[in-house]
Motif scaffolding. Structure first.
Motif, mmCIF file in Angstrom:
data_model
loop_
_atom_site.group_PDB
_atom_site.id
_atom_site.type_symbol
_atom_site.label_atom_id
_atom_site.label_comp_id
_atom_site.label_asym_id
_atom_site.label_seq_id
_atom_site.Cartn_x
_atom_site.Cartn_y
_atom_site.Cartn_z
ATOM 1 N N TYR A 100 0.822 -1.214 0.000
ATOM 2 C CA TYR A 100 0.000 0.000 0.000
ATOM 3 C C TYR A 100 0.854 1.262 0.000
ATOM 4 O O TYR A 100 1.933 1.288 0.584
ATOM 5 C CB TYR A 100 -0.905 0.025 1.242
ATOM 6 C CG TYR A 100 -2.082 -0.922 1.122
ATOM 7 C CD1 TYR A 100 -3.038 -0.744 0.131
ATOM 8 C CD2 TYR A 100 -2.232 -1.995 2.014
ATOM 9 C CE1 TYR A 100 -4.118 -1.610 0.014
ATOM 10 C CE2 TYR A 100 -3.316 -2.866 1.900
ATOM 11 C CZ TYR A 100 -4.254 -2.663 0.890
ATOM 12 O OH TYR A 100 -5.322 -3.523 0.766
ATOM 13 N N LEU A 137 -7.645 0.122 -9.096
ATOM 14 C CA LEU A 137 -6.842 0.258 -7.878
ATOM 15 C C LEU A 137 -7.486 -0.598 -6.786
ATOM 16 O O LEU A 137 -8.711 -0.741 -6.757
ATOM 17 C CB LEU A 137 -6.821 1.706 -7.391
ATOM 18 C CG LEU A 137 -6.207 2.761 -8.312
ATOM 19 C CD1 LEU A 137 -6.280 4.139 -7.649
ATOM 20 C CD2 LEU A 137 -4.752 2.421 -8.653
ATOM 21 N N THR A 138 -6.659 -1.126 -5.904
ATOM 22 C CA THR A 138 -7.177 -1.837 -4.731
ATOM 23 C C THR A 138 -6.953 -0.947 -3.523
ATOM 24 O O THR A 138 -5.832 -0.469 -3.293
ATOM 25 C CB THR A 138 -6.453 -3.188 -4.568
ATOM 26 O OG1 THR A 138 -6.656 -3.949 -5.766
ATOM 27 C CG2 THR A 138 -6.970 -3.963 -3.375
ATOM 28 N N LEU A 139 -8.021 -0.691 -2.767
ATOM 29 C CA LEU A 139 -7.920 0.178 -1.594
ATOM 30 C C LEU A 139 -8.044 -0.672 -0.329
ATOM 31 O O LEU A 139 -8.901 -1.551 -0.256
ATOM 32 C CB LEU A 139 -9.035 1.225 -1.576
ATOM 33 C CG LEU A 139 -9.251 2.084 -2.832
ATOM 34 C CD1 LEU A 139 -10.273 3.181 -2.539
ATOM 35 C CD2 LEU A 139 -7.968 2.708 -3.319
ATOM 36 N N CYS A 153 -11.906 -2.931 -4.662
ATOM 37 C CA CYS A 153 -11.253 -2.522 -5.922
ATOM 38 C C CYS A 153 -12.126 -1.490 -6.631
ATOM 39 O O CYS A 153 -13.354 -1.626 -6.633
ATOM 40 C CB CYS A 153 -11.096 -3.718 -6.850
ATOM 41 S SG CYS A 153 -10.129 -5.037 -6.131
ATOM 42 N N VAL A 203 -3.516 2.642 -0.937
ATOM 43 C CA VAL A 203 -3.798 2.279 -2.332
ATOM 44 C C VAL A 203 -2.704 1.363 -2.882
ATOM 45 O O VAL A 203 -1.518 1.663 -2.761
ATOM 46 C CB VAL A 203 -3.878 3.564 -3.203
ATOM 47 C CG1 VAL A 203 -4.150 3.206 -4.663
ATOM 48 C CG2 VAL A 203 -4.951 4.512 -2.674
#
Ligand SMILES: Cc1cc2nc3c(=O)[nH]c(=O)nc-3n(C[C@H](O)[C@H](O)[C@H](O)COP(=O)(O)OP(=O)(O)OC[C@H]3O[C@@H](n4cnc5c(N)ncnc54)[C@H](O)[C@@H]3O)c2cc1C
Length: 453
Positions: A100, A137-139, A153, A203
């Motif tokens: 991240y 994006l993966t949060l 995502c 992120v």
């Protein structure tokens, strides 16, 4: 008077005079009575034909050459664009990050009912890597009151032509109208209702296999339904930003103007000659006018594609609800579009079953073949018989705890090591899991399997 014009010492005038002679007597008796006159006329006609042919051939050569030059120019442009795209992708690879990274919400923009765009800038102020249009994006969301991070995502909703932010466009998943007791979506509630400008978010770097290859020039049809517009709009924006002359159709369907997401972005595409925009309202409001607010009334269906597209010779990329993608996929297959030219992204569990997955009758598909699944750490065993759709659901039914995120094979939260056996996926997942592990939320066993869970 004549003598004054035809001066004998001007030899070229003399020649012209001789050539013109037949014309002067063309309509007179002279032509029939004077064979010399006839020969003169024939010579003149011959010269005219020769000259005409020479001019026509020169014009043909000129146009052929300029066509060739244009083609060469287009080829060069294409090569430059492809090289640029490759360079950008290589740069993107270099500047990417692991795990991240903190991003600051720089702007939060209301788009339409319940839908907001978040403009994210890196908190460390360092450059942003580019990405492929269609990636997400993966949060990792730290939501107050929750002990565990919520992983979600979101597709990037604008292309990387703008270098200093990433844009996400997020729809608030409200409680169903007929079931107000059901809580609204956790991640989308947090991002649309709580997150403010200045907040920091965790992120992961852009990823995913659902993207448009900008180095290609094959014609494409991009289709988005509702919030599924995000990845395909990014693709259309990327075509526009690259200056590519690639033929593209952009279809967007929503209920009406209240759900018309990213209207300004869509309108910006309209002037492009190579990009055809079609906005469908399934239930337009009484004040909404076809031709001004939307293009077609009704849902986006395979029949509409057949009506508007000159042929089925396109690559089709789509994103939307499960039923939408299932209908489109089946319609495209029935229309004769090869399976490998249809691409889609599900924002949740897969709903489309590809024809290419069909197995011969003698071999059962992995999702229905019986197998024994052992969860080694919890000491539990379960029978896989096709009654659940993935290994995560099988584990949950046995109260075996596995982390969960997107439910679509995109975020990697549900990855576990495979100790024995083989796990397969219905569609290549967006997240690249390390060798020896599997994504349980989209994985099915092939024969008996032992998982490290
Ligand atoms: C690759 C990818 C890209 C994506 N891109 C986007 C994007 O660009 N924009 C976007 O908006 N979304 C996108 N999504 C979807 C997004 O990741 C989330 O799935 C979405 O925001 C919903 O998550 P949530 O946490 O809000 O809802 P969840 O908490 O997961 O809930 C989902 C739904 O279930 C309902 N629910 C909750 N509890 C119950 C219960 N007990 N019983 C029955 N129903 C219940 C909720 O009301 C809600 O409607 C994408 C997903 C993927 C995989």
């Amino acid at each position: 008077m004549c003598n004054a014009v035809y001066k004998p010492h001007h030899s070229w005038i003399h020649k012209v005079r001789r050539i013109m002679q037949p014309l002067i007597f063309l309509n007179s008796e002279g032509l029939r009575s004077n064979p010399g006159l006839f020969i003169g006329w024939a010579i003149l006609a011959g010269v005219a034909i020769q000259t005409g042919l020479a001019v026509a051939s020169a014009v043909r050569r000129f146009f052929a050459r300029s066509r060739q030059l244009t083609l060469e120019q287009e080829r060069l442009h294409h090569l430059v664009r492809a090289a640029k795209a490759e360079l950008q992708q290589a740069e993107a690879g270099k500047a990417t990050w692991n795990g991240y990274r903190k991003f600051r919400v720089d702007q939060k923009v209301f788009e339409c009912d319940g839908v907001y765009s978040l403009y994210l800038k890196p908190h460390d102020g360092k450059p942003l890597p580019g990405f492929k249009p269609g990636q997400y994006l993966t949060l990792g969301l730290d939501i107050p009151g929750r002990t565990k991070q919520v992983v979600k995502c979101y597709s990037l909703s604008d292309c990387d032509a703008v270098k200093d932010y990433y844009r996400l466009t997020i729809k608030w998943e409200k409680s169903p109208k007929d079931k107000p007791g059901i809580p609204p979506g956790v991640g989308s509630s947090f991002l649309t209702q709580k997150a403010q400008v200045g907040d920091l978010l965790n992120v992961k770097a852009p990823s995913g296999h659902f993207y448009l290859d900008l180095a290609q020039t094959t014609p494409v049809v991009l289709m988005g339904a509702g919030v599924g517009i995000t990845p395909v709009l990014t693709m259309a924006n990327a075509i526009a930003a690259s200056g590519s002359k690639r033929e593209a159709w952009f279809f967007f369907v929503c209920r009406n103007g209240e759900e018309h997401i990213l209207r300004a972005d869509i309108e910006r595409l309209r002037p492009l000659e190579n990009l055809h925009v079609v906005v469908c309202y399934s239930r337009p409001g009484p004040q909404e006018i076809r031709g001004r607010h939307y293009d077609r009334e009704g849902r986006l269906t395979p029949d509409l594609l057949k009506e508007l597209l000159p042929s089925n010779n396109y690559s089709f990329l789509m994103c939307g609800s499960g039923p939408f993608m299932k209908d489109m996929y089946e319609g495209l297959i029935a229309w004769g579009v090869p399976d490998e030219r249809i691409h889609f992204e599900a924002f949740g569990p897969a709903s489309v079953k590809r024809v290419s997955q069909a197995k011969p009758a003698t071999t059962a598909a992995p999702e229905t073949a019986r197998a024994t699944v052992t969860f080694a750490k919890s000491g539990k065993t379960a029978v896989w018989d096709g009654s659940v759709s993935n290994l995560y659901e099988l584990a949950a039914a046995q109260q075996v705890r596995i982390d969960y995120g997107c439910g679509a094979g995109s975020c990697g939260s549900c990855a576990v090591a495979v100790r024995v056996g083989e796990v397969v996926y219905k569609d290549a997942p967006g997240f690249s899991v390390e060798a020896g592990s599997c994504l349980t939320c989209v994985g099915c066993p092939v024969g008996n399997v032992t998982l490290d869970a």
